[in-house]
Design an enzyme around this catalytic site. Structure first.
Site, PDB file in Angstrom:
ATOM      1  N   GLY A 136       0.938  -1.063   0.049  1.00 42.78           N
ATOM      2  CA  GLY A 136      -0.071  -0.131  -0.121  1.00 42.78           C
ATOM      3  C   GLY A 136       0.933   1.265  -0.020  1.00 42.78           C
ATOM      4  O   GLY A 136       1.693   1.369  -0.892  1.00 42.78           O
ATOM      5  N   ALA A 145       3.948   1.747   8.693  1.00 39.09           N
ATOM      6  CA  ALA A 145       3.471   0.421   9.310  1.00 39.09           C
ATOM      7  C   ALA A 145       2.118   0.834  10.221  1.00 39.09           C
ATOM      8  O   ALA A 145       2.237   1.822  11.097  1.00 39.09           O
ATOM      9  CB  ALA A 145       4.432  -0.070  10.044  1.00 39.09           C
ATOM     10  N   TYR A 200      -8.202   3.416  17.526  1.00 44.31           N
ATOM     11  CA  TYR A 200      -7.007   3.794  16.285  1.00 44.31           C
ATOM     12  C   TYR A 200      -7.108   5.271  15.959  1.00 44.31           C
ATOM     13  O   TYR A 200      -5.920   5.846  15.927  1.00 44.31           O
ATOM     14  CB  TYR A 200      -7.855   3.092  14.893  1.00 44.31           C
ATOM     15  CG  TYR A 200      -7.117   3.534  13.438  1.00 44.31           C
ATOM     16  CD1 TYR A 200      -5.856   2.902  13.144  1.00 44.31           C
ATOM     17  CD2 TYR A 200      -7.669   4.731  12.761  1.00 44.31           C
ATOM     18  CE1 TYR A 200      -5.241   3.289  11.968  1.00 44.31           C
ATOM     19  CE2 TYR A 200      -7.024   4.794  11.670  1.00 44.31           C
ATOM     20  CZ  TYR A 200      -5.989   4.156  11.220  1.00 44.31           C
ATOM     21  OH  TYR A 200      -5.362   4.618  10.034  1.00 44.31           O
TER      22      TYR A 200
END
Ligand code: NAI
Length: 235
Positions: A12, A74, A138
């Protein structure tokens, strides 16, 4: 030739950044859980494990010299209603997204301080602009990355090191397509495109272009900034 390390560089956005920096003349090594075996500067390292990071960096330094550019890409997302979220799930998302950045910055900083020059770019998330239901862990973790970015910028500026964050929004990657597949996007990608001011989905190259600029010599007066790259979805 300057050496850059890109975490999450096997897929990605991270892959797009690694490719773009290589084209720009940098030596690029990647750290990822699933490294590309055809790339001889791709190393397997879990960013939550300082020993794995240290081992990979020592191998990279032996081959390329000091690492003065770090892109922390990451990332691990999560979707859970807050009442159902366990502390272990909360912690895992913080481990990868926040503590991973902590470990990687600590590991490369000695090279940057010795060189009196460095560039750090942290990939956070456009969800930090507005919040996102079912992604409290998140969004909290990525918001911490933005905060860390600002504080490090102030602390490291006198040492010739800039620190910026790029929060991407709606970028076409395996992570996003997986979310579309399981219905977590709240509709197909096409519907989102209609609600995106520039009327298209973003690409890893869009994020890579911003990173390449922030890493460049001419961006030396830009630090502590959160540069949204999201097609105008968040202003
Ligand atoms: P992706 O899933 O395609 O790539 C993520 C990469 O990170 C993978 O190669 C994975 O193996 C690696 N990775 C995950 N955990 C790791 C760990 N513990 N140690 C080492 N490597 C690890 O995802 P994508 O979409 O390219 O995301 C890249 C970054 O951009 C992430 O930080 C993500 O949170 C962020 N982001 C992406 C958005 C999007 O629209 N795709 C939107 C907002 C943020």
């Amino acid at each position: 030739m300057k050496t850059a390390v890109v975490t999450g560089g096997a897929s990605g956005i991270g892959l797009g950044i690694a490719q773009r920096l290589r084209t720009g003349g940098y030596t690029v090594a990647t750290l990822d859980l699933n490294p590309d075996n055809d790339d001889d500067l791709a190393y397997r390292a879990d960013v939550t494990d300082p020993e794995e990071i240290a081992a990979a960096l020592s191998a990279i330094r032996d081959r390329t010299g000091p690492v003065t550019i770090l892109v922390n890409c990451a990332g691990l997302e999560g979707f859970k209603r807050f009442p159902d979220l366990t502390f272990a799930e909360w912690q895992r998302v913080f481990d990868v997204n926040v503590h991973g950045v902590f470990h990687c910055v600590q590991a490369v900083l000695p090279d940057m301080l010795a060189a009196g020059w460095g560039r750090i770019v942290n990939i956070s998330s456009s969800s930090t602009h507005s919040g996102q239901p079912f992604m409290s862990h998140y969004v909290a973790a990525k918001s911490a990355v933005n905060g860390l970015t600002k504080s490090l910028a102030l602390e490291l500026g006198p040492s010739g090191i800039t620190v910026n964050a790029v929060p991407p929004g709606f970028i076409d990657t395996p992570m996003l397509r997986k979310n579309e597949e399981v219905g977590r996007l709240g509709g197909p990608v096409e519907d989102h495109i209609l609600r995106t001011p520039v009327r298209r989905i973003g690409t890893p190259a869009d994020i890579a272009a911003a990173c390449a600029f922030l890493i460049s010599e001419e961006a030396g007066y830009i630090t502590g900034q959160i540069l949204g790259v999201n097609g105008g979805r968040n202003t």
